[in-house]
Design an enzyme around this catalytic site. Sequence first.
Site, mmCIF file in Angstrom:
data_model
loop_
_atom_site.group_PDB
_atom_site.id
_atom_site.type_symbol
_atom_site.label_atom_id
_atom_site.label_comp_id
_atom_site.label_asym_id
_atom_site.label_seq_id
_atom_site.Cartn_x
_atom_site.Cartn_y
_atom_site.Cartn_z
ATOM 1 N N LYS A 84 0.821 -1.213 0.000
ATOM 2 C CA LYS A 84 0.000 0.000 0.000
ATOM 3 C C LYS A 84 0.859 1.269 0.000
ATOM 4 O O LYS A 84 0.349 2.357 -0.223
ATOM 5 C CB LYS A 84 -1.007 0.008 1.155
ATOM 6 C CG LYS A 84 -0.457 0.224 2.536
ATOM 7 C CD LYS A 84 -1.589 0.225 3.546
ATOM 8 C CE LYS A 84 -1.107 0.333 4.975
ATOM 9 N NZ LYS A 84 -0.420 1.573 5.312
ATOM 10 N N ASP A 85 2.181 1.124 0.221
ATOM 11 C CA ASP A 85 3.088 2.281 0.167
ATOM 12 C C ASP A 85 3.764 2.437 -1.185
ATOM 13 O O ASP A 85 4.560 3.359 -1.374
ATOM 14 C CB ASP A 85 4.173 2.155 1.245
ATOM 15 C CG ASP A 85 3.627 2.331 2.654
ATOM 16 O OD1 ASP A 85 2.569 2.981 2.793
ATOM 17 O OD2 ASP A 85 4.247 1.818 3.604
ATOM 18 N N ARG A 132 -8.304 8.022 2.534
ATOM 19 C CA ARG A 132 -9.354 7.008 2.367
ATOM 20 C C ARG A 132 -10.122 6.816 3.671
ATOM 21 O O ARG A 132 -11.363 6.877 3.698
ATOM 22 C CB ARG A 132 -8.701 5.678 1.945
ATOM 23 C CG ARG A 132 -9.645 4.482 1.946
ATOM 24 C CD ARG A 132 -8.873 3.190 1.647
ATOM 25 N NE ARG A 132 -7.866 2.906 2.645
ATOM 26 C CZ ARG A 132 -8.073 2.251 3.801
ATOM 27 N NH1 ARG A 132 -9.296 1.825 4.091
ATOM 28 N NH2 ARG A 132 -7.094 2.022 4.650
ATOM 29 N N ARG A 133 -9.379 6.591 4.771
ATOM 30 C CA ARG A 133 -10.063 6.388 6.062
ATOM 31 C C ARG A 133 -10.777 7.652 6.506
ATOM 32 O O ARG A 133 -11.874 7.592 7.065
ATOM 33 C CB ARG A 133 -9.034 5.965 7.124
ATOM 34 C CG ARG A 133 -8.434 4.588 6.872
ATOM 35 C CD ARG A 133 -7.359 4.261 7.893
ATOM 36 N NE ARG A 133 -6.694 3.000 7.591
ATOM 37 C CZ ARG A 133 -5.392 2.800 7.714
ATOM 38 N NH1 ARG A 133 -4.602 3.764 8.137
ATOM 39 N NH2 ARG A 133 -4.860 1.624 7.426
ATOM 40 N N ARG A 150 0.671 11.096 11.765
ATOM 41 C CA ARG A 150 1.821 10.599 11.009
ATOM 42 C C ARG A 150 2.778 9.892 11.961
ATOM 43 O O ARG A 150 2.621 9.903 13.166
ATOM 44 C CB ARG A 150 2.560 11.765 10.331
ATOM 45 C CG ARG A 150 1.835 12.404 9.153
ATOM 46 C CD ARG A 150 1.834 11.556 7.887
ATOM 47 N NE ARG A 150 3.102 10.906 7.623
ATOM 48 C CZ ARG A 150 4.187 11.499 7.124
ATOM 49 N NH1 ARG A 150 4.152 12.785 6.815
ATOM 50 N NH2 ARG A 150 5.301 10.826 6.906
ATOM 51 N N ARG A 156 2.688 6.274 16.469
ATOM 52 C CA ARG A 156 1.233 6.483 16.466
ATOM 53 C C ARG A 156 0.595 5.929 17.739
ATOM 54 O O ARG A 156 -0.285 6.565 18.324
ATOM 55 C CB ARG A 156 0.615 5.822 15.224
ATOM 56 C CG ARG A 156 1.079 6.459 13.937
ATOM 57 C CD ARG A 156 0.444 5.813 12.730
ATOM 58 N NE ARG A 156 1.144 6.225 11.506
ATOM 59 C CZ ARG A 156 0.639 6.137 10.293
ATOM 60 N NH1 ARG A 156 -0.580 5.674 10.121
ATOM 61 N NH2 ARG A 156 1.329 6.518 9.240
ATOM 62 N N CYS A 243 -1.895 10.206 -7.584
ATOM 63 C CA CYS A 243 -2.519 11.404 -7.012
ATOM 64 C C CYS A 243 -3.107 11.095 -5.635
ATOM 65 O O CYS A 243 -3.376 9.950 -5.301
ATOM 66 C CB CYS A 243 -3.635 11.914 -7.916
ATOM 67 S SG CYS A 243 -3.061 12.345 -9.555
#
Length: 311
Positions: A84-85, A132-133, A150, A156, A243
């Site tokens: 996902k990165d 998204r979240r 972040r 986190r 994007c």
Amino acid sequence: MSAPSKIVIASRESRLAMWQAVHVRDRLSSLNPGSEVVILGMTTKGDQILDRPLAEIGGKGLFIKELEVAMEEGRAHLAVHSMKDVPMVMPEGFVLAAISARENPRDAFVSNNYQALDDLPAGAVVGTSSLRRESILRSRYPQLVIKSLRGNLDTRLRKLDAGEYDAIILAAAGLIRLGLENRIKSVLTAEQSLPAPGQGALGIELVDGDAAMASVVAPLNDAETAHCVKAERAFSRALGGSCQVPLGGYAIIDNGQLWLRGFVASVDGKEMVSAELRGNPADDEALGRQLADTLRAQGADAILAKLACHR
């Protein structure tokens, strides 16, 4: 084609990235007993800039650029990434050579005081780094306060424990891999929070044309996961690629068919279009593009155009 006597894996130095690199190192070591497999730890720009959302500073590519330079210069043979990165369009000269079997791809609700999203009172502060979240939360829980979050996983969790947030949303896979399942209060269903393309899967990146290393990492590829992730990434790429778009894309193999679901939304969650389709897993990327076309027919272009204005 025989493996080189020494295989160097480039990795970010966060605890999760190093877990991923060690996981791949151990698998490659067992598959290539004659090779020494080592990890080159590096700090990337994405790790250094923590005071601004990723969307503002250049996106996901910031986590992999330094690793690619190390491969270009011959200091490393491969890099391991959370899928996902990885930017939806690979930089020229590099290729994703393998995608390994997926860990739990869903989002996790983490809190010290509440068991689930529905338990949070109005005004509760929820942390996430993901557009998204954020769009999902703003759409379904407008009474909550969403704040940017972040830093690596440990950072986190520290911010949550310090009381800066009432709850945070993280990828379940990272918590599970680091043995932190006990921090998960609940795992969100795909219906509650459709995962990001590639979430939970690891990718192996190589310099394009390195046939020797391609054969070394080929056994790490999991065909089922690869079909799903390729469909998800093709869907995302067709709707804006790298994007900064609030977008979810999630596929599973269900009764022999690839079942792909996706959505695009405005950041405030007030506009959202979603759809799903099923097809032959071998048609993974074509299915991703087809789902993107379906969303465009439902009005995704208007949402994307507004996002472009705000970037």
